[in-house]
Write a protein that holds these residues in place. Sequence first.
Motif, PDB file in Angstrom:
ATOM      1  N   GLU A 164     -12.837 -17.041  15.433  1.00 51.78           N
ATOM      2  CA  GLU A 164     -14.016 -16.549  14.519  1.00 51.78           C
ATOM      3  C   GLU A 164     -13.545 -15.383  13.999  1.00 51.78           C
ATOM      4  OE1 GLU A 164     -17.540 -16.267  13.291  1.00 51.78           O
ATOM      5  OE2 GLU A 164     -16.390 -14.606  15.190  1.00 51.78           O
ATOM      6  N   PRO A 165     -14.049 -15.632  12.947  1.00 55.12           N
ATOM      7  CA  PRO A 165     -13.537 -14.403  12.194  1.00 55.12           C
ATOM      8  C   PRO A 165     -14.532 -13.480  11.828  1.00 55.12           C
ATOM      9  CG  PRO A 165     -14.371 -16.185  10.942  1.00 55.12           C
ATOM     10  CD  PRO A 165     -14.544 -17.051  12.136  1.00 55.12           C
ATOM     11  N   GLY A 166     -15.490 -13.497  12.600  1.00 53.81           N
ATOM     12  CA  GLY A 166     -17.185 -12.448  12.678  1.00 53.81           C
ATOM     13  C   GLY A 166     -16.226 -11.335  13.475  1.00 53.81           C
ATOM     14  N   ALA A 167     -14.960 -11.678  13.565  1.00 50.54           N
ATOM     15  CA  ALA A 167     -14.592 -10.831  14.940  1.00 50.54           C
ATOM     16  C   ALA A 167     -13.076  -9.649  14.252  1.00 50.54           C
ATOM     17  CB  ALA A 167     -14.045 -11.331  15.897  1.00 50.54           C
ATOM     18  N   ASP A 168     -12.771 -10.043  13.049  1.00 55.24           N
ATOM     19  CA  ASP A 168     -12.376  -9.154  11.934  1.00 55.24           C
ATOM     20  C   ASP A 168     -12.718  -7.979  12.095  1.00 55.24           C
ATOM     21  OD1 ASP A 168     -11.111 -11.899  11.028  1.00 55.24           O
ATOM     22  OD2 ASP A 168     -11.817 -11.655   8.889  1.00 55.24           O
ATOM     23  N   LEU A 169     -13.781  -7.367  11.625  1.00 56.00           N
ATOM     24  CA  LEU A 169     -14.282  -6.083  11.697  1.00 56.00           C
ATOM     25  C   LEU A 169     -13.761  -5.407  12.873  1.00 56.00           C
ATOM     26  CD1 LEU A 169     -15.146  -3.516  10.803  1.00 56.00           C
ATOM     27  CD2 LEU A 169     -16.951  -3.840  11.027  1.00 56.00           C
ATOM     28  N   ALA A 170     -14.394  -6.047  14.335  1.00 57.67           N
ATOM     29  CA  ALA A 170     -13.398  -5.155  15.162  1.00 57.67           C
ATOM     30  C   ALA A 170     -11.987  -5.083  15.710  1.00 57.67           C
ATOM     31  CB  ALA A 170     -14.570  -6.313  16.531  1.00 57.67           C
ATOM     32  N   ILE A 171     -10.946  -6.206  15.062  1.00 54.18           N
ATOM     33  CA  ILE A 171      -9.854  -6.045  15.821  1.00 54.18           C
ATOM     34  C   ILE A 171      -9.088  -4.954  14.595  1.00 54.18           C
ATOM     35  CG2 ILE A 171      -7.746  -7.406  15.191  1.00 54.18           C
ATOM     36  CD1 ILE A 171      -9.281  -9.661  16.211  1.00 54.18           C
ATOM     37  N   ALA A 172      -9.984  -4.881  13.588  1.00 54.28           N
ATOM     38  CA  ALA A 172      -9.172  -3.996  12.706  1.00 54.28           C
ATOM     39  C   ALA A 172      -9.457  -2.412  13.090  1.00 54.28           C
ATOM     40  CB  ALA A 172     -10.121  -4.179  10.564  1.00 54.28           C
ATOM     41  N   LEU A 173     -11.046  -2.640  13.591  1.00 51.11           N
ATOM     42  CA  LEU A 173     -11.117  -1.018  14.253  1.00 51.11           C
ATOM     43  C   LEU A 173     -10.559  -0.411  15.450  1.00 51.11           C
ATOM     44  CD1 LEU A 173     -14.849  -1.135  14.056  1.00 51.11           C
ATOM     45  CD2 LEU A 173     -13.498   0.680  12.992  1.00 51.11           C
ATOM     46  N   ALA A 174     -10.097  -1.220  16.104  1.00 52.86           N
ATOM     47  CA  ALA A 174      -9.258  -1.414  17.275  1.00 52.86           C
ATOM     48  C   ALA A 174      -7.641  -0.944  16.538  1.00 52.86           C
ATOM     49  CB  ALA A 174      -9.054  -2.573  17.863  1.00 52.86           C
ATOM     50  N   ILE A 175      -7.131  -1.571  15.647  1.00 49.45           N
ATOM     51  CA  ILE A 175      -6.210  -1.311  14.857  1.00 49.45           C
ATOM     52  C   ILE A 175      -6.075   0.177  14.422  1.00 49.45           C
ATOM     53  CG2 ILE A 175      -4.001  -2.111  12.954  1.00 49.45           C
ATOM     54  CD1 ILE A 175      -5.071  -5.117  14.039  1.00 49.45           C
TER      55      ILE A 175
ATOM     56  N   ALA B  42     -18.667  -4.021  16.555  1.00 54.46           N
ATOM     57  CA  ALA B  42     -18.949  -4.172  14.964  1.00 54.46           C
ATOM     58  C   ALA B  42     -18.202  -5.258  14.773  1.00 54.46           C
ATOM     59  CB  ALA B  42     -17.766  -3.034  14.751  1.00 54.46           C
ATOM     60  N   PHE B  43     -18.812  -6.199  13.639  1.00 55.06           N
ATOM     61  CA  PHE B  43     -19.032  -7.641  13.598  1.00 55.06           C
ATOM     62  C   PHE B  43     -19.119  -7.610  12.362  1.00 55.06           C
ATOM     63  CE2 PHE B  43     -23.334  -6.905  15.116  1.00 55.06           C
ATOM     64  CZ  PHE B  43     -23.560  -7.192  14.542  1.00 55.06           C
ATOM     65  N   ALA B  44     -18.244  -8.356  11.386  1.00 57.25           N
ATOM     66  CA  ALA B  44     -17.697  -8.828  10.059  1.00 57.25           C
ATOM     67  C   ALA B  44     -16.539  -9.101   9.725  1.00 57.25           C
ATOM     68  CB  ALA B  44     -18.300  -7.418   9.231  1.00 57.25           C
ATOM     69  N   GLU B  45     -16.425  -9.892   8.892  1.00 55.23           N
ATOM     70  CA  GLU B  45     -15.180 -10.552   7.838  1.00 55.23           C
ATOM     71  C   GLU B  45     -14.421  -9.867   7.026  1.00 55.23           C
ATOM     72  OE1 GLU B  45     -15.434 -14.574   6.968  1.00 55.23           O
ATOM     73  OE2 GLU B  45     -17.166 -15.544   8.212  1.00 55.23           O
TER      74      GLU B  45
ATOM     75  N   THR C  33     -21.102 -14.909  10.709  1.00 58.63           N
ATOM     76  CA  THR C  33     -22.861 -16.236  11.008  1.00 58.63           C
ATOM     77  C   THR C  33     -23.800 -15.229  12.036  1.00 58.63           C
ATOM     78  OG1 THR C  33     -20.940 -17.089  12.775  1.00 58.63           O
ATOM     79  CG2 THR C  33     -21.309 -17.978   9.996  1.00 58.63           C
ATOM     80  N   GLN C  34     -24.812 -15.452  12.012  1.00 56.22           N
ATOM     81  CA  GLN C  34     -25.913 -15.330  13.225  1.00 56.22           C
ATOM     82  C   GLN C  34     -25.461 -13.806  13.560  1.00 56.22           C
ATOM     83  OE1 GLN C  34     -24.928 -17.787  16.323  1.00 56.22           O
ATOM     84  NE2 GLN C  34     -25.047 -19.508  15.691  1.00 56.22           N
ATOM     85  N   ALA C  35     -25.299 -13.271  12.432  1.00 58.41           N
ATOM     86  CA  ALA C  35     -25.856 -11.429  12.710  1.00 58.41           C
ATOM     87  C   ALA C  35     -27.159 -10.897  13.357  1.00 58.41           C
ATOM     88  CB  ALA C  35     -25.187 -11.215  11.635  1.00 58.41           C
ATOM     89  N   ASP C  36     -28.196 -12.173  13.172  1.00 61.78           N
ATOM     90  CA  ASP C  36     -28.921 -11.183  13.996  1.00 61.78           C
ATOM     91  C   ASP C  36     -28.749 -11.749  15.238  1.00 61.78           C
ATOM     92  OD1 ASP C  36     -30.914  -9.813  11.593  1.00 61.78           O
ATOM     93  OD2 ASP C  36     -31.684 -12.526  11.697  1.00 61.78           O
TER      94      ASP C  36
ATOM     95  N   VAL D 231     -22.193  -3.062  10.992  1.00 64.24           N
ATOM     96  CA  VAL D 231     -22.188  -4.124  10.081  1.00 64.24           C
ATOM     97  C   VAL D 231     -21.975  -4.617   8.461  1.00 64.24           C
ATOM     98  CG1 VAL D 231     -23.294  -5.560  12.454  1.00 64.24           C
ATOM     99  CG2 VAL D 231     -24.212  -4.289   9.770  1.00 64.24           C
ATOM    100  N   CYS D 232     -21.697  -5.709   7.567  1.00 67.56           N
ATOM    101  CA  CYS D 232     -21.652  -6.014   6.530  1.00 67.56           C
ATOM    102  C   CYS D 232     -23.515  -6.000   5.424  1.00 67.56           C
ATOM    103  CB  CYS D 232     -21.266  -7.488   6.053  1.00 67.56           C
ATOM    104  SG  CYS D 232     -21.960  -7.472   4.331  1.00 67.56           S
ATOM    105  N   GLU D 233     -23.154  -4.570   4.932  1.00 71.55           N
ATOM    106  CA  GLU D 233     -24.193  -4.399   4.072  1.00 71.55           C
ATOM    107  C   GLU D 233     -25.065  -5.461   3.691  1.00 71.55           C
ATOM    108  OE1 GLU D 233     -25.525  -1.297   1.435  1.00 71.55           O
ATOM    109  OE2 GLU D 233     -24.600  -3.562   0.122  1.00 71.55           O
ATOM    110  N   GLY D 234     -26.359  -5.250   4.462  1.00 70.33           N
ATOM    111  CA  GLY D 234     -27.657  -6.523   4.153  1.00 70.33           C
ATOM    112  C   GLY D 234     -27.102  -7.867   5.265  1.00 70.33           C
ATOM    113  N   SER D 235     -26.778  -7.778   5.696  1.00 71.15           N
ATOM    114  CA  SER D 235     -25.964  -9.804   6.646  1.00 71.15           C
ATOM    115  C   SER D 235     -27.414  -9.822   7.672  1.00 71.15           C
ATOM    116  CB  SER D 235     -25.209  -9.095   6.962  1.00 71.15           C
ATOM    117  OG  SER D 235     -24.818  -7.800   8.159  1.00 71.15           O
ATOM    118  N   VAL D 236     -28.170  -7.930   8.575  1.00 73.99           N
ATOM    119  CA  VAL D 236     -28.741  -8.824   9.965  1.00 73.99           C
ATOM    120  C   VAL D 236     -30.162  -8.177   9.493  1.00 73.99           C
ATOM    121  CG1 VAL D 236     -29.274  -7.298  12.099  1.00 73.99           C
ATOM    122  CG2 VAL D 236     -27.522  -7.711  11.523  1.00 73.99           C
ATOM    123  N   LYS D 237     -30.875  -8.932   9.403  1.00 71.52           N
ATOM    124  CA  LYS D 237     -32.389  -8.663   9.080  1.00 71.52           C
ATOM    125  C   LYS D 237     -33.361  -7.711  10.168  1.00 71.52           C
ATOM    126  CE  LYS D 237     -31.559 -11.196   5.946  1.00 71.52           C
ATOM    127  NZ  LYS D 237     -30.743 -10.484   5.125  1.00 71.52           N
TER     128      LYS D 237
END
Length: 117
Positions: A20-31, A46-49, A60-63, A79-85
């Motif tokens: 799931e690409p939404g894990a990209d940001l969390a993995i980048a932070l861990a590295i 943290a979640f974002a592509e 996807t499904q940020a809310d 999160v990515c700007e504007g993704s969570v309402k």
Amino acid sequence: MALGQADVFVNVAGGVRIEEPGADLAIALAIASAARGAPMRPGLAAFAEIGLTGRLRAATQADRRAGECAKLGLECALVCEGSVKNGAGLELIEVTRLGKALALGLESRRGEPEPEL
């Protein structure tokens, strides 16, 4: 952050496969946390592509993700700007670039300059 000469392995608890690409940001932070020797902010989700240029894209499904983070007792979400309402009570840290996300998601070590954004 120079990782070109490093072998990077990511291990996920329970052997779960991350497709799931939404894990990209969390993995980048861990590295980045391991490479810099700087911990992540406590209570942070943290979640974002991440695109090839370092631009963040909405997961996807940020809310729904934010709601689940709040239920788990996390305090803030990167999160990515504007993704969570609807942040469901979370402090939302909205960013558009990976460099800024790393600067805000990791605690700086004393005496170390902040990373360039």
